[in-house]
Design a protein around this motif. Sequence first.
Motif, mmCIF file in Angstrom:
data_model
loop_
_atom_site.group_PDB
_atom_site.id
_atom_site.type_symbol
_atom_site.label_atom_id
_atom_site.label_comp_id
_atom_site.label_asym_id
_atom_site.label_seq_id
_atom_site.Cartn_x
_atom_site.Cartn_y
_atom_site.Cartn_z
ATOM 1 N N ASP A 129 0.838 -1.203 0.000
ATOM 2 C CA ASP A 129 0.000 0.000 0.000
ATOM 3 C C ASP A 129 0.877 1.259 0.000
ATOM 4 O OD1 ASP A 129 -2.219 1.637 0.062
ATOM 5 O OD2 ASP A 129 -2.627 1.361 2.199
ATOM 6 N N PHE A 132 2.280 2.040 3.348
ATOM 7 C CA PHE A 132 1.368 2.208 4.490
ATOM 8 C C PHE A 132 1.166 0.910 5.273
ATOM 9 C CE2 PHE A 132 0.319 6.183 2.345
ATOM 10 C CZ PHE A 132 0.219 7.044 3.426
ATOM 11 N N HIS A 172 -2.769 0.499 11.911
ATOM 12 C CA HIS A 172 -2.476 -0.890 11.549
ATOM 13 C C HIS A 172 -0.986 -1.050 11.322
ATOM 14 C CE1 HIS A 172 -3.881 1.530 8.058
ATOM 15 N NE2 HIS A 172 -2.712 1.168 7.571
ATOM 16 N N PHE A 214 -11.826 -0.306 0.299
ATOM 17 C CA PHE A 214 -11.421 -0.720 -1.056
ATOM 18 C C PHE A 214 -12.338 -1.864 -1.497
ATOM 19 C CE2 PHE A 214 -7.034 0.392 0.770
ATOM 20 C CZ PHE A 214 -7.046 1.679 0.246
ATOM 21 N N PHE A 236 -8.189 -2.000 5.810
ATOM 22 C CA PHE A 236 -7.679 -1.633 4.482
ATOM 23 C C PHE A 236 -7.336 -2.917 3.710
ATOM 24 C CE2 PHE A 236 -7.455 2.046 7.168
ATOM 25 C CZ PHE A 236 -7.917 3.052 6.352
ATOM 26 N N GLN A 240 -2.646 -5.476 6.087
ATOM 27 C CA GLN A 240 -2.576 -4.389 7.079
ATOM 28 C C GLN A 240 -3.490 -4.757 8.245
ATOM 29 O OE1 GLN A 240 -3.665 -1.611 3.939
ATOM 30 N NE2 GLN A 240 -1.927 -0.308 4.458
ATOM 31 N N ARG A 270 1.830 12.738 10.512
ATOM 32 C CA ARG A 270 0.519 12.580 9.870
ATOM 33 C C ARG A 270 -0.076 11.300 10.437
ATOM 34 N NH1 ARG A 270 -1.312 9.444 5.558
ATOM 35 N NH2 ARG A 270 -2.777 10.370 4.087
ATOM 36 N N ASP A 272 -2.141 8.593 10.395
ATOM 37 C CA ASP A 272 -2.854 7.944 9.295
ATOM 38 C C ASP A 272 -4.116 7.223 9.786
ATOM 39 O OD1 ASP A 272 -2.694 6.969 6.448
ATOM 40 O OD2 ASP A 272 -2.730 5.042 7.476
ATOM 41 N N SER A 273 -5.207 7.433 9.084
ATOM 42 C CA SER A 273 -6.453 6.672 9.310
ATOM 43 C C SER A 273 -6.905 6.695 10.770
ATOM 44 C CB SER A 273 -6.273 5.204 8.882
ATOM 45 O OG SER A 273 -5.705 5.114 7.615
ATOM 46 N N GLU A 314 -5.220 12.625 9.794
ATOM 47 C CA GLU A 314 -5.641 12.201 8.464
ATOM 48 C C GLU A 314 -6.986 11.510 8.659
ATOM 49 O OE1 GLU A 314 -6.009 9.745 4.768
ATOM 50 O OE2 GLU A 314 -5.590 8.840 6.689
ATOM 51 N N HIS A 394 -1.848 11.819 -2.915
ATOM 52 C CA HIS A 394 -1.553 10.484 -3.440
ATOM 53 C C HIS A 394 -2.791 9.582 -3.441
ATOM 54 C CE1 HIS A 394 -1.647 9.826 0.804
ATOM 55 N NE2 HIS A 394 -1.611 8.518 0.617
ATOM 56 N N ASP A 395 -3.857 10.007 -2.749
ATOM 57 C CA ASP A 395 -5.090 9.217 -2.721
ATOM 58 C C ASP A 395 -6.069 9.731 -3.774
ATOM 59 O OD1 ASP A 395 -4.426 7.354 -0.759
ATOM 60 O OD2 ASP A 395 -4.956 8.734 0.860
ATOM 61 N N ARG A 519 -4.954 4.054 -7.810
ATOM 62 C CA ARG A 519 -4.345 5.330 -7.419
ATOM 63 C C ARG A 519 -2.966 5.529 -8.039
ATOM 64 N NH1 ARG A 519 -5.028 4.644 -1.078
ATOM 65 N NH2 ARG A 519 -4.326 2.573 -1.724
ATOM 66 N N ARG A 523 0.377 8.526 -9.141
ATOM 67 C CA ARG A 523 1.603 8.401 -8.338
ATOM 68 C C ARG A 523 2.796 8.475 -9.297
ATOM 69 N NH1 ARG A 523 -0.814 4.186 -3.791
ATOM 70 N NH2 ARG A 523 -2.142 5.777 -2.851
HETATM 71 C C1 GLC Z 1 -4.447 6.556 4.341
HETATM 72 C C2 GLC Z 1 -3.485 6.754 3.187
HETATM 73 C C3 GLC Z 1 -3.807 5.766 2.117
HETATM 74 C C4 GLC Z 1 -3.704 4.364 2.669
HETATM 75 C C5 GLC Z 1 -4.561 4.190 3.922
HETATM 76 C C6 GLC Z 1 -4.245 2.917 4.662
HETATM 77 O O1 GLC Z 1 -5.734 6.841 3.985
HETATM 78 O O2 GLC Z 1 -3.550 8.065 2.710
HETATM 79 O O3 GLC Z 1 -2.959 5.929 1.003
HETATM 80 O O4 GLC Z 1 -4.125 3.439 1.705
HETATM 81 O O5 GLC Z 1 -4.331 5.247 4.830
HETATM 82 O O6 GLC Z 1 -3.035 3.038 5.334
#
Ligand code: GLC
Length: 638
Positions: A129, A132, A172, A214, A236, A240, A270, A272-273, A314, A394-395, A519, A523
Motif C-alpha cells: 500500500d 502504508f 495498523h 477498497f 484496508f 494491514q 501525519r 494515518d487513518s 488524516e 496520493h489518494d 491510485r 503516483r
Molecule cells: C491513508 C493513506 C492511504 C492508505 C490508507 C491505509 O488513507 O492516505 O494511502 O491506503 O491510509 O493506510
Amino acid sequence: MNSPATVASPLSKLPSSVEDRFETWLPVLKDRLQDLYGNSAHYDTWLQAFVKSICIEAFNRPPHLRQQDQERATNPNWHLELGLAYVAYADHFAGGLRGVIDRIPHLKDMGVGYLHLLPFLKAGPPPNDGGFAVASFEDVDPRLGSNEDLAALLAALRAAGISLCCDFVLNHVSDHHPWALAAKRGNESARRRFHWLATPSEVAEHERHLKQIFPETAPGNFTWVPECQAYAWTTFYPFQWDLNYAEPEVFSDIALALLRLANRGIDAFRLDSTAFLWKRLGTPCSNLPQVHSILQALRAVVEIAAPGVLLKAEVIMPTRDLPPYFGLASGETMPSTAQPSIHQPECHLAYHASLMAASWAALAEEDAAFPKAVLRATPTLPTGAGWLTYVRCHDDIGWGVLRPECLDLNDPDALRLKAASSFFSSSNPESYAEGSPFQSSDPANPHGTNGMLASLVGLHKAHQSGSPEQLELALLRYGLMHALALFVGDLPLVYMGDEFGQANLSPEAIKLRGGDDGRELHRVVWSDSIYQDRLNAGTVSGMAWGVFKRLSQARSRMAATLSHGSCSIYAGISDSQHLLCLQRGSSVGLFNFSSQHQILDWRQQPKELTDWMTLKGVAPPQGLGPYEARWLHIKGME
Ligand code: GLC
C-alpha cells in the motif's frame, strides 16, 4: 503518582520547563488513560512504567530540539506561518531520502516550509500500500535509504527552514511487523495487539455495520489468518492488520515510537487513518469517542516530551466529524482569538477533504453550491489549529465525504456526486477531464476519482488539441483549483508534480508497477525534463509553472493578512450560483467556477482595493472571466 519525580526518581535531572509541562499535562494524560485502560489488570504498573519511559524520552530530547520547542512555544501558530506544504513519495520525487536534499532549492523556490514525505519507514514486502503497511517504527525502508540518510536530510531541511512531516501509520501494521509475526507464532501477548474474530458468522455480524474502503481490491474488513486460525481485522488491505487500542501496551508502544522519531528531529506526524482506532460491535467503528481519548492522550504525551511537534489528523470524513479532532465539540466553532482549553487539545492540523472534493464537484457542475455548503459547515478553529487544504494528493478524490452536503442540497441519492464522478472519467466524451473512477463497482455509490491535477482539468488534452481557446480555459481551471486551496488553507498542500502540470502516469508505467491499485494513475515519477521545461513558456509545464509561481508568490505576500483557522463566505457580493466569494481577514478571494463570464454584484463598492497578484490598486472588478480567480485586499476590512 502526581509528579514525574515519584515515577522517575532516577531522572531528577529533567529541566524545570519539562517539570512544568508534566505538571500541566500529566493529569490530562492520566485522565484519558484511566478512561481507556483503568479497568485493565496491572494498570498501575503499566502506567508507572509508561510515564517513566516518557520521562526518559523527555530527558533524551537533544538540546537543539529543546531550544526549538521553546521558540515554538512562544508562537502557537508557528506552523500556520510556514508558507506552503508539499507532499511526495521520496523515491518518486528524488530516488530516495538523500536525493530529497537536492530538491531543497526547488522547495524553497516554491515557498515550501513543510515537507510531507509519504511513508519512509520500513514496510512489509510488496504489495504494501505504498509503504502504508509498516514493518518497523524505527528504521528507514532500505529501498529509500538508511537511518543516517534520514538524519542528513533532517539536518539539511532544518538548515533550509523546512519542517519534515512523517507518516505515522498507527491504525495498523504490516503482517510482517514483528508483532504480527509473533502473533502468527502463537505468542499470546502479541496476539492481543490485534483484533480477532473466530467464525464467519461473527464476521458477517460485524460487516453489517462497517463500510468498505477498497470494495474492489480488498473487499471486506476481515482476513483469515491460517497460522492463528482466526480472522484478523483488516480495514484496508489484508496485509494491514488493525491494532487493538484496547490493549494499553499498544498505546504506550506507539506513543513512545512517536517520541523516539520526534527526538530524531521529525517535526510533524501525519496520523494515518485515525478515525478507525477504536472498534465497537454494532457501530461503523469510525470516530468513536475513544478515538478522541487516544488522541488527547497522545497530545499530552507530546506536550510533555516534545512540545514543538505537530499532530496532523488524516481523517477523510465529512466536515461535521472533524471538530472533535481539534478538541472542539461537534458543531462547535471558536472565535479565532480564543485560547484552546487545556483539557481538550487534540490535533494541530487536519486535512480539509470535503473542501477538496467540493471544489472538484464545483468544477464539474460549474456551480459553487458544494464548496459553499462545506464552508458553512466548517468551524473556526482555536489558536494553534489549522486547516490543511489541497487540490490533489496520493489518494483518490473521495466523493463520500460530501454525503451530508448532498442532503443539504436536496440530493439524498447523491446524484450530483455520481455525475461529478462520471464527469472526471476519461471515458466521458462530454468532458475535458482525463481521470479514472476508483473502486466504483457499486454504481449507487460514487467512490472516488484518480488523476493528476493537470490531467483532470484537461490541460494536456487541450494542448494536444491545438486549440488556443481550450488551452486557455484548461489553464484557468488549473489556476482556479490552486487558487482556492491556497486562499482557504492555513497550510496549503501541493502534490508533487502538480506545480508544473505533470500528467497522469502512462498505462505502460502503471503496468510495470504491477498490482491493481487505481491510485497509481497519479503516483507519478518526477521528470527532470518536464521540470526543466517549466522555464519554457511554450510547454505545458512552463504554462502551469507560470500560473503556479504567480499564485505562490502572491500567497506569501498575502499571508500576513489571512486570519488563522477561519474563512467565511464574503457578504459584500450578492450570492450567485457560479461564484464563490470568500473572506479571510482583510482579503477576499473570488472564484468563478463557470466557463462563462459572471457579473460581480457588489452590495457596497469597497473603496481601497489592492490586487494581490500585481500589488496594484484596482477598482472593484465588475465581473470574473471564465474560471477566473482573484485575490484582493480591502483596506480597513477585518
Ligand atoms: C491513508 C493513506 C492511504 C492508505 C490508507 C491505509 O488513507 O492516505 O494511502 O491506503 O491510509 O493506510
